[in-house]
Design a protein around this motif. Structure first.
Motif, PDB file in Angstrom:
ATOM      1  N   VAL A 137     -16.494  -3.142  28.033  1.00  0.00           N
ATOM      2  CA  VAL A 137     -16.392  -2.860  26.694  1.00  0.00           C
ATOM      3  C   VAL A 137     -17.010  -1.266  26.625  1.00  0.00           C
ATOM      4  N   THR A 138     -16.415  -0.803  25.642  1.00  0.00           N
ATOM      5  CA  THR A 138     -17.048   0.591  25.214  1.00  0.00           C
ATOM      6  C   THR A 138     -17.834   0.321  23.600  1.00  0.00           C
ATOM      7  N   TRP A 139     -18.982   0.711  23.736  1.00  0.00           N
ATOM      8  CA  TRP A 139     -19.623   0.416  22.357  1.00  0.00           C
ATOM      9  C   TRP A 139     -19.485   1.275  21.482  1.00  0.00           C
ATOM     10  N   LEU A 140     -19.162   0.990  19.931  1.00  0.00           N
ATOM     11  CA  LEU A 140     -19.459   1.872  18.964  1.00  0.00           C
ATOM     12  C   LEU A 140     -20.980   1.930  18.636  1.00  0.00           C
ATOM     13  N   SER A 141     -21.122   2.903  17.559  1.00  0.00           N
ATOM     14  CA  SER A 141     -22.319   3.209  17.202  1.00  0.00           C
ATOM     15  C   SER A 141     -23.025   1.837  16.261  1.00  0.00           C
ATOM     16  N   THR A 142     -24.556   2.035  16.348  1.00  0.00           N
ATOM     17  CA  THR A 142     -25.272   0.894  15.441  1.00  0.00           C
ATOM     18  C   THR A 142     -24.517   0.872  14.134  1.00  0.00           C
ATOM     19  N   PRO A 143     -24.113  -0.336  13.493  1.00  0.00           N
ATOM     20  CA  PRO A 143     -23.562  -0.272  12.344  1.00  0.00           C
ATOM     21  C   PRO A 143     -24.498   0.257  11.160  1.00  0.00           C
ATOM     22  N   VAL A 144     -23.907   0.994  10.314  1.00  0.00           N
ATOM     23  CA  VAL A 144     -24.592   1.315   8.881  1.00  0.00           C
ATOM     24  C   VAL A 144     -23.753   0.523   7.987  1.00  0.00           C
ATOM     25  N   TYR A 145     -24.631   0.182   6.893  1.00  0.00           N
ATOM     26  CA  TYR A 145     -24.266  -0.561   5.767  1.00  0.00           C
ATOM     27  C   TYR A 145     -24.330   0.253   4.524  1.00  0.00           C
ATOM     28  N   PRO A 146     -23.360   0.973   4.034  1.00  0.00           N
ATOM     29  CA  PRO A 146     -23.506   1.626   2.830  1.00  0.00           C
ATOM     30  C   PRO A 146     -24.009   1.208   1.565  1.00  0.00           C
ATOM     31  N   TYR A 147     -23.795  -0.085   1.490  1.00  0.00           N
ATOM     32  CA  TYR A 147     -24.006  -1.023   0.205  1.00  0.00           C
ATOM     33  C   TYR A 147     -25.034  -2.182   0.450  1.00  0.00           C
ATOM     34  N   HIS A 148     -25.904  -1.824   1.475  1.00  0.00           N
ATOM     35  CA  HIS A 148     -26.865  -2.681   1.790  1.00  0.00           C
ATOM     36  C   HIS A 148     -27.712  -3.443   0.549  1.00  0.00           C
ATOM     37  N   PRO A 149     -27.815  -4.485   0.213  1.00  0.00           N
ATOM     38  CA  PRO A 149     -27.999  -5.986   1.191  1.00  0.00           C
ATOM     39  C   PRO A 149     -26.443  -6.335   1.446  1.00  0.00           C
ATOM     40  N   PHE A 150     -25.601  -5.878   0.695  1.00  0.00           N
ATOM     41  CA  PHE A 150     -23.949  -6.429   1.070  1.00  0.00           C
ATOM     42  C   PHE A 150     -23.591  -5.815   2.417  1.00  0.00           C
ATOM     43  N   LYS A 151     -23.358  -6.583   3.133  1.00  0.00           N
ATOM     44  CA  LYS A 151     -22.656  -6.324   4.643  1.00  0.00           C
ATOM     45  C   LYS A 151     -21.335  -6.299   4.678  1.00  0.00           C
ATOM     46  N   LEU A 152     -20.263  -6.544   3.640  1.00  0.00           N
ATOM     47  CA  LEU A 152     -18.919  -6.257   3.953  1.00  0.00           C
ATOM     48  C   LEU A 152     -18.524  -5.092   4.315  1.00  0.00           C
ATOM     49  N   VAL A 153     -19.063  -3.924   3.824  1.00  0.00           N
ATOM     50  CA  VAL A 153     -18.788  -2.502   4.325  1.00  0.00           C
ATOM     51  C   VAL A 153     -19.484  -2.335   5.345  1.00  0.00           C
ATOM     52  N   VAL A 154     -18.979  -1.975   6.696  1.00  0.00           N
ATOM     53  CA  VAL A 154     -19.625  -1.638   7.773  1.00  0.00           C
ATOM     54  C   VAL A 154     -19.169  -0.211   8.366  1.00  0.00           C
ATOM     55  N   LYS A 155     -19.929   0.542   8.610  1.00  0.00           N
ATOM     56  CA  LYS A 155     -19.379   1.962   9.026  1.00  0.00           C
ATOM     57  C   LYS A 155     -20.038   2.214  10.473  1.00  0.00           C
ATOM     58  N   VAL A 156     -19.160   2.571  11.423  1.00  0.00           N
ATOM     59  CA  VAL A 156     -19.343   2.907  12.867  1.00  0.00           C
ATOM     60  C   VAL A 156     -18.730   4.273  13.185  1.00  0.00           C
ATOM     61  N   ARG A 157     -19.054   4.695  14.313  1.00  0.00           N
ATOM     62  CA  ARG A 157     -18.535   5.852  15.025  1.00  0.00           C
ATOM     63  C   ARG A 157     -18.304   5.725  16.574  1.00  0.00           C
ATOM     64  N   LEU A 158     -17.491   6.382  17.124  1.00  0.00           N
ATOM     65  CA  LEU A 158     -17.390   6.500  18.573  1.00  0.00           C
ATOM     66  C   LEU A 158     -18.735   6.946  19.010  1.00  0.00           C
ATOM     67  N   THR A 159     -19.250   6.532  20.392  1.00  0.00           N
ATOM     68  CA  THR A 159     -20.444   7.012  20.678  1.00  0.00           C
ATOM     69  C   THR A 159     -19.993   8.084  22.066  1.00  0.00           C
ATOM     70  N   SER A 160     -21.170   8.873  22.330  1.00  0.00           N
ATOM     71  CA  SER A 160     -20.798   9.820  23.583  1.00  0.00           C
ATOM     72  C   SER A 160     -21.314   8.823  24.675  1.00  0.00           C
ATOM     73  N   ARG A 161     -21.015   9.632  25.920  1.00  0.00           N
ATOM     74  CA  ARG A 161     -21.299   8.997  27.139  1.00  0.00           C
ATOM     75  C   ARG A 161     -22.635   8.720  27.617  1.00  0.00           C
ATOM     76  N   ALA A 162     -23.594   9.640  26.896  1.00  0.00           N
ATOM     77  CA  ALA A 162     -24.847   9.381  27.229  1.00  0.00           C
ATOM     78  C   ALA A 162     -25.526   8.062  26.232  1.00  0.00           C
TER      79      ALA A 162
END
Length: 208
Positions: free
Chosen positions: A138-163
């Motif tokens: 696998v290639t990991w995506l970034s730690t999820p961010v939840y813009p409308y916390h505590p509701f977790k239906l909307v999840v935001k991530v990004r590609l991560t660097s090699r480091a």
């Protein structure tokens, strides 16, 4: 986008009283759970079909195992790589995943898993089998961010660097994959992606 629209329509249909939408939604979900529990109580053991928990198919003949993948698999108990096979497709409890579809309009390459007590999203490079053990590279995506916390239906991530990638194992056991498909919607910033699970909800122990 269609998957997000379908989910939005489904949630709207659960709200019967618009003056108190959250309470109405909670009551609908509770009623739905009670109905399913009652239906299960009426079933007998013979009514359930037992399917294989993991099914690999479509051999990936061109895949070359990296040294880092070998190291991670050795930590997971692999002692020999003789007879190693790679596959493009995997079904986990009947849920279909396919590697190599990241960037396509229809993507079956994103999986969810629990890592350090929180839900994480990964892109599958290939599925592997050796010594009767099954893994996903696998290639990991970034730690999820939840813009409308505590509701977790909307999840935001990004590609991560090699480091950032080297901080996580690049191989995980397939039994750690949660059996749910994930719909992806690119953000307008060209960096982030929104994720939508078809069932279940993300788990997290951190404050957001």
């Amino acid at each position: 986008m269609f998957a997000f629209e379908r989910n939005n329509k489904k949630v709207k249909s659960m709200v019967q009283h618009t003056a108190h939408p959250l309470a109405s939604l909670a009551n609908h979900v509770e009623s739905n759970i009670r109905t399913k529990v009652d239906m299960l109580c009426e079933k007998k053991s013979g009514d359930f079909e037992c399917a294989p928990s993991v099914n690999l198919s479509v051999p990936n003949q061109e895949y070359d195992l990296s040294k880092r993948e070998e190291d991670d698999m050795e930590e997971l108990g692999v002692t020999s790589f003789l007879g190693l096979r790679a596959f493009k497709v995997c079904k986990v409890l009947g849920v279909h995943f396919r590697s190599g579809e990241w960037g396509c309009r229809r993507c079956g390459s994103v999986i969810t898993t629990m890592y350090r007590d929180i839900s994480r999203y990964c892109i599958v490079n290939t599925f592997l089998m050796v010594q009767d053990k099954t893994f996903a590279s696998v290639t990991w995506l970034s730690t999820p961010v939840y813009p409308y916390h505590p509701f977790k239906l909307v999840v935001k991530v990004r590609l991560t660097s090699r480091a950032e990638q080297v901080l996580h194992p690049c191989v995980i056991p397939i039994n750690r994959i949660e059996p749910c498909t994930v719909s992806i919607l690119p953000d307008s910033d060209g960096i982030h992606f929104y994720m939508l699970r078809d069932k279940g909800i993300d788990r997290t122990t951190v404050s957001l």
